[in-house]
Design an enzyme around this catalytic site. Structure first.
Site, PDB file in Angstrom:
ATOM      1  N   ALA A   1       3.503   4.657  -2.666  1.00  0.00           N
ATOM      2  CA  ALA A   1       4.231   3.770  -3.570  1.00  0.00           C
ATOM      3  C   ALA A   1       3.447   3.645  -4.867  1.00  0.00           C
ATOM      4  O   ALA A   1       2.251   3.935  -4.913  1.00  0.00           O
ATOM      5  CB  ALA A   1       4.402   2.406  -2.912  1.00  0.00           C
TER       6      ALA A   1
ATOM      7  N   GLU B   1       4.385   8.257   4.971  1.00  0.00           N
ATOM      8  CA  GLU B   1       5.636   7.764   5.565  1.00  0.00           C
ATOM      9  C   GLU B   1       6.797   8.710   5.262  1.00  0.00           C
ATOM     10  O   GLU B   1       7.661   8.939   6.101  1.00  0.00           O
ATOM     11  CB  GLU B   1       5.902   6.332   5.054  1.00  0.00           C
ATOM     12  CG  GLU B   1       4.910   5.341   5.669  1.00  0.00           C
ATOM     13  CD  GLU B   1       4.775   4.018   4.919  1.00  0.00           C
ATOM     14  OE1 GLU B   1       4.767   4.023   3.673  1.00  0.00           O
ATOM     15  OE2 GLU B   1       4.680   2.963   5.585  1.00  0.00           O
TER      16      GLU B   1
ATOM     17  N   GLU C   1      -2.877   1.316   2.972  1.00  0.00           N
ATOM     18  CA  GLU C   1      -2.328   0.086   2.382  1.00  0.00           C
ATOM     19  C   GLU C   1      -3.244  -1.126   2.514  1.00  0.00           C
ATOM     20  O   GLU C   1      -3.357  -1.930   1.597  1.00  0.00           O
ATOM     21  CB  GLU C   1      -0.966  -0.246   3.008  1.00  0.00           C
ATOM     22  CG  GLU C   1       0.184   0.643   2.547  1.00  0.00           C
ATOM     23  CD  GLU C   1       0.364   1.887   3.385  1.00  0.00           C
ATOM     24  OE1 GLU C   1      -0.582   2.277   4.105  1.00  0.00           O
ATOM     25  OE2 GLU C   1       1.452   2.473   3.324  1.00  0.00           O
TER      26      GLU C   1
ATOM     27  N   GLY D   1       3.074   5.544   1.351  1.00  0.00           N
ATOM     28  CA  GLY D   1       4.470   5.985   1.330  1.00  0.00           C
ATOM     29  C   GLY D   1       4.601   7.502   1.413  1.00  0.00           C
ATOM     30  O   GLY D   1       5.628   8.013   1.862  1.00  0.00           O
TER      31      GLY D   1
HETATM   32  N1  CO8 Z   1       0.432   4.734  -7.611  1.00  0.00           N
HETATM   33  C1  CO8 Z   1       0.308   4.845  -8.949  1.00  0.00           C
HETATM   34  N2  CO8 Z   1      -0.524   5.725  -9.534  1.00  0.00           N
HETATM   35  C2  CO8 Z   1      -1.277   6.497  -8.736  1.00  0.00           C
HETATM   36  C3  CO8 Z   1      -1.197   6.420  -7.330  1.00  0.00           C
HETATM   37  C4  CO8 Z   1      -0.291   5.500  -6.775  1.00  0.00           C
HETATM   38  N3  CO8 Z   1      -0.112   5.376  -5.454  1.00  0.00           N
HETATM   39  N4  CO8 Z   1      -2.071   7.309  -6.802  1.00  0.00           N
HETATM   40  C5  CO8 Z   1      -2.655   7.924  -7.829  1.00  0.00           C
HETATM   41  N5  CO8 Z   1      -2.188   7.443  -9.004  1.00  0.00           N
HETATM   42  C6  CO8 Z   1      -2.580   7.827 -10.372  1.00  0.00           C
HETATM   43  C7  CO8 Z   1      -3.944   7.300 -10.742  1.00  0.00           C
HETATM   44  O1  CO8 Z   1      -3.875   5.966 -11.182  1.00  0.00           O
HETATM   45  C8  CO8 Z   1      -4.344   8.277 -11.834  1.00  0.00           C
HETATM   46  O2  CO8 Z   1      -3.682   7.912 -13.023  1.00  0.00           O
HETATM   47  P1  CO8 Z   1      -4.446   8.000 -14.463  1.00  0.00           P
HETATM   48  O3  CO8 Z   1      -4.800   9.450 -14.618  1.00  0.00           O
HETATM   49  O4  CO8 Z   1      -3.426   7.514 -15.420  1.00  0.00           O
HETATM   50  O5  CO8 Z   1      -5.653   7.142 -14.324  1.00  0.00           O
HETATM   51  C9  CO8 Z   1      -3.736   9.596 -11.376  1.00  0.00           C
HETATM   52  O6  CO8 Z   1      -2.718   9.247 -10.426  1.00  0.00           O
HETATM   53  C10 CO8 Z   1      -4.735  10.493 -10.681  1.00  0.00           C
HETATM   54  O7  CO8 Z   1      -5.342   9.755  -9.627  1.00  0.00           O
HETATM   55  P2  CO8 Z   1      -6.933   9.632  -9.456  1.00  0.00           P
HETATM   56  O8  CO8 Z   1      -7.597   9.716 -10.786  1.00  0.00           O
HETATM   57  O9  CO8 Z   1      -7.195   8.405  -8.647  1.00  0.00           O
HETATM   58  O10 CO8 Z   1      -7.235  10.961  -8.641  1.00  0.00           O
HETATM   59  P3  CO8 Z   1      -8.438  11.210  -7.626  1.00  0.00           P
HETATM   60  O11 CO8 Z   1      -8.408  12.666  -7.334  1.00  0.00           O
HETATM   61  O12 CO8 Z   1      -9.700  10.623  -8.139  1.00  0.00           O
HETATM   62  O13 CO8 Z   1      -8.049  10.382  -6.289  1.00  0.00           O
HETATM   63  C11 CO8 Z   1      -6.550   9.584  -4.559  1.00  0.00           C
HETATM   64  C12 CO8 Z   1      -6.923  10.733  -5.534  1.00  0.00           C
HETATM   65  C13 CO8 Z   1      -7.622   9.463  -3.493  1.00  0.00           C
HETATM   66  C14 CO8 Z   1      -5.221   9.986  -3.906  1.00  0.00           C
HETATM   67  C15 CO8 Z   1      -6.402   8.272  -5.338  1.00  0.00           C
HETATM   68  O14 CO8 Z   1      -5.567   8.479  -6.458  1.00  0.00           O
HETATM   69  C16 CO8 Z   1      -5.812   7.152  -4.507  1.00  0.00           C
HETATM   70  O15 CO8 Z   1      -6.493   6.576  -3.671  1.00  0.00           O
HETATM   71  N6  CO8 Z   1      -4.530   6.798  -4.789  1.00  0.00           N
HETATM   72  C17 CO8 Z   1      -3.876   5.685  -4.130  1.00  0.00           C
HETATM   73  C18 CO8 Z   1      -3.374   6.091  -2.792  1.00  0.00           C
HETATM   74  C19 CO8 Z   1      -2.798   4.906  -2.079  1.00  0.00           C
HETATM   75  O16 CO8 Z   1      -3.452   3.894  -1.827  1.00  0.00           O
HETATM   76  N7  CO8 Z   1      -1.527   5.049  -1.715  1.00  0.00           N
HETATM   77  C20 CO8 Z   1      -0.836   4.028  -0.988  1.00  0.00           C
HETATM   78  C21 CO8 Z   1      -0.084   3.171  -1.914  1.00  0.00           C
HETATM   79  S1  CO8 Z   1       0.637   1.841  -1.059  1.00  0.00           S
HETATM   80  C22 CO8 Z   1       1.990   2.455  -0.326  1.00  0.00           C
HETATM   81  O17 CO8 Z   1       2.340   3.594  -0.437  1.00  0.00           O
HETATM   82  C23 CO8 Z   1       2.685   1.450   0.493  1.00  0.00           C
HETATM   83  C24 CO8 Z   1       4.130   1.663   0.716  1.00  0.00           C
HETATM   84  C25 CO8 Z   1       4.761   0.448   1.313  1.00  0.00           C
HETATM   85  C26 CO8 Z   1       4.594  -0.765   0.483  1.00  0.00           C
HETATM   86  C27 CO8 Z   1       5.749  -1.675   0.528  1.00  0.00           C
HETATM   87  C28 CO8 Z   1       5.795  -2.452  -0.761  1.00  0.00           C
HETATM   88  C29 CO8 Z   1       7.002  -3.129  -1.109  1.00  0.00           C
END
Ligand code: CO8
Length: 286
Positions: free
Chosen positions: A67, A115, A135, A112
């Protein structure tokens, strides 16, 4: 074919390749991605020429990072409920598509993203893939089916370990858990780019990029091969089998077996049965 911003739909004969295209955010699903995904699933569902669907992510690094955290950081519970409901209904729609769906997990499948992979029928991962439900590390539980489908795939104990720790597992670990069906890796036969001097960071980076690209291409080739193997069988029989497995999973054994008898016998009304059985019998006489 479609003029959407975040979802690319590439038909290849009987196979449709559906690509989440938001590489700048590692294919994280914002509201627009979800709504375009929903429309695309309707399109592939209605198109009878499409027999198998492959879902993947753009770029060589991420299937889908889940997400959109930049959206979730400030929303209220009412918007969160709407966001999760719309995402769950698209994922349910994918799970219920009357055609097999393969997830080509080409990198991160987190939250997500994991998922999304779990509603697909078969998951094939590249060796650099990482899967998980992180999450709790950002203050919420999984909300797009993760608490329910992960436990059905890997059992409640492993599901709890992954959800409570929020840790990522490698493709190999995911294979051992039963979270993915197979892992695609490169070997010496895959024309790997030449080694570069260890202290040349730029060349090393470029080499890693080339390797990731090769791996992604190999993953897609394997998924297309798998899709072709499925597509050459009776589409009707595959469709009924998918329904029987999906519905049977949530029913008791007696109900599931009864459903199987009905689904099985209904296939005797379809021309495939007569045609394909006769072909088999004629072939073995030759
Ligand atoms: N959302 C928004 N932006 C994201 C996300 C995300 N999930 N993941 C990565 N990005 C963005 C980063 O912010 C970054 O943007 P920018 O270049 O503008 O700074 C770009 O993508 C590249 O990411 P990184 O620089 O972080 O890349 P790395 O190679 O250093 O790291 C990772 C890769 C490990 C995948 C890291 O990006 C990460 O941990 N991302 C988050 C992953 C995460 O926690 N996902 C779960 C999200 S929660 C979810 O999915 C729940 C669903 C149900 C919720 C119900 C709610 C109503």
């Amino acid at each position: 074919m479609s003029n959407m911003k975040y979802i690319q739909l590439e038909p290849q004969g009987e196979i449709a390749l559906l690509r989440i295209n938001r590489p700048e955010a590692l294919n994280a699903m914002n509201i627009d991605v979800i709504s375009e995904l929903s429309r695309t699933v309707d399109i592939v569902g209605a198109d009878e020429s499409i027999k198998v669907v492959i879902i993947t992510g753009s770029g060589d690094k991420s299937f889908c990072a889940g997400a959109d955290i930049s959206y979730m950081v400030n929303i209220d519970p009412i918007s969160a409920e709407k966001y999760a409901s719309s995402a769950q209904s698209v994922l349910n729609k994918i799970e219920r598509l009357e055609k097999p769906v393969i997830a080509a997990v080409n990198g991160y499948a987190l939250g997500g993203g994991c998922e999304l992979a779990m509603v697909c029928d078969i998951r094939v991962a590249s060796s650099n893939a990482k899967l998980g439900q992180p999450e709790v590390t950002i203050g919420i539980p999984p909300g797009w089916g993760g608490t329910q489908r992960l436990m059905r795939l890997v059992g409640p104990a492993k599901a709890k370990e992954l959800v409570f720790t929020g840790k990522m597992v490698s493709a190999e670990e995911a294979l051992q858990l039963g979270l993915v069906n197979s892992v695609i890796s490169l070997s010496a036969d895959d024309n790997l780019p030449q080694e570069v001097p260890k202290d040349d960071r730029e060349k090393e980076k470029e080499r890693n990029r080339q390797i990731a690209k090769l791996l992604n291409n190999k993953l897609m080739d394997e998924c297309v091969d798998l899709a072709k193997q499925i597509a050459k069988n009776s589409f009707n029989a595959v469709k009924v089998s998918k329904m029987l497995i999906n519905r049977g999973m949530d029913a008791d054994l007696t109900t599931g077996l009864r459903l199987e008898i009905y689904g099985w016998s209904l296939c005797f009304a379809h021309e495939d049965r007569q045609k394909m059985m006769s072909e088999f019998l004629n072939k073995s006489k030759k």
